[in-house]
Design an enzyme around this catalytic site. Structure first.
Site: not given
Length: 353
Positions: A173, A245, A341
């Site tokens: 990520r 998420s 995130e």
């Protein structure tokens, strides 16, 4: 590079824009200076405008973003479109897409054309141009696994740059774009190498449990299964505001994972090639009792503890207060740090501030 808008004027005129519908959390936000980038011919004008503002927010689908009530930076909404097959190599389909293409729409088009390899990434919200920034991933596949290269505009240097995977410095990520100053780059188009022959990636238990994937499944079957799983687990941003998420799955070394597994037998973890383990952040949050709870107008989704939702009227401060409370509980119980995130946008300070 894909571009269906070559006839558009090269000028850009900023205007006030309500950003509430342009972020999937549905946070009320406005921008006094907003432009929509529809053609690469407008990139130089964008650099000129950016030099006159405190900062530059490059906006795609707004799916990985927490916006304040007002964005005082210049906001550039990337709407560069187009999908084309560049080459049919014996080992791969080489496909290019404009940065403003909807990601799920692009994946769907690839599967429909027999350019298989992205089906595990179906139904991820956002745009093609945002995908390399986050190195999106799901169900055993990351964007980096299918990435060939991209073309990006260096805003300060006013030039187009072609970047390969090494230049993008992909990690979990993560990418080089997340470490440069905000607004330093505008991704214009992305190129993918989709493997031939194709083989399904069915590493994750959720996929292996799908009866439709027994035997030798097709890419379409995998695509449909991923869509079904995601729709069952994740809320539609058009119905309830969310950014998907909200936390990364934390990576820990083997000793930490073994200690946690001994103390918490239900611990969900996945071994990684480098010997570390990826812990299921959703499981950690759920075990701390947060699934379905709310803190003011912000809450945790009742089916997926990784998803923070806007229950109506939430602002960035409400979302981040909830995130901080969850982080504290997980750290106290498991001694594991959760990292958000989404990008939490903060304008650059005014000159002299």
């Amino acid at each position: 590079m894909p571009d269906s808008s070559r006839a558009l004027p090269a000028t850009l005129v900023p205007a006030t824009q309500d950003l509430t519908s342009l972020n999937t959390l549905g946070l009320a936000s406005r921008a006094p200076a907003f432009v929509r980038l529809r053609s690469p011919s407008q990139l130089d004008a964008l650099s000129t405008l950016a030099s006159r503002h405190r900062g530059l927010l490059v906006l795609g689908g707004g799916s990985n973003l927490v916006l304040p009530p007002q964005v005082d930076s210049l906001v550039a909404h990337v709407a560069l479109r187009g999908v084309r097959l560049l080459e049919a190599r014996p080992d791969a389909w080489i496909v290019e897409a404009g940065a403003g293409e909807n990601w799920h729409g692009f994946v769907s088009a690839c599967v429909a054309n027999g350019w298989d390899g992205l089906e595990n990434l179906a139904l991820i919200p956002g745009t093609v141009g945002a995908a390399p920034v986050q190195n999106i991933g799901a169900y055993g596949v990351e964007l980096a696994d299918r990435f060939l290269g991209l073309t990006a505009w260096n805003v300060r240097q006013r030039r187009l740059v072609d970047m390969d995977a090494a230049a993008c410095r992909y990690a979990y990520r993560d990418s080089a774009f997340k470490h440069d100053a905000p607004g330093a780059w505008v991704i214009v188009s992305v190129r993918f190498a989709l493997p031939r022959p194709w083989r399904p990636v069915l590493d994750y238990p959720d996929l292996r449990r799908q009866a439709s994937l027994a035997g030798t499944p097709t890419a379409r079957a995998v695509f449909d299964a991923v869509c079904s799983i995601r729709r069952a687990k994740l809320p539609d941003p058009a119905v309830i505001g969310n950014a998907g998420s909200f936390f990364k799955n934390p990576l820990v070394d083997g000793a930490v994972r073994d200690d946690l597994a001994a103390r918490y037998p239900g611990l969900v973890s996945y071994p990684q090639p480098d010997g570390r383990y990826k812990l299921a952040a959703g499981w950690l949050i759920d075990q701390c009792g947060w699934k379905g709870r709310r803190l003011g107008p912000a809450g945790v989704h009742d089916r997926q503890a990784l998803v923070l939702v806007n229950r109506g009227g939430a602002a960035a401060a409400d979302i981040m207060a909830l995130a901080a409370a969850i982080q504290r509980d997980v750290a106290e119980r498991y001694q594991v740090a959760l990292e958000p995130e989404p990008v939490v946008w903060r304008d650059a300070p005014a000159a002299g501030a």
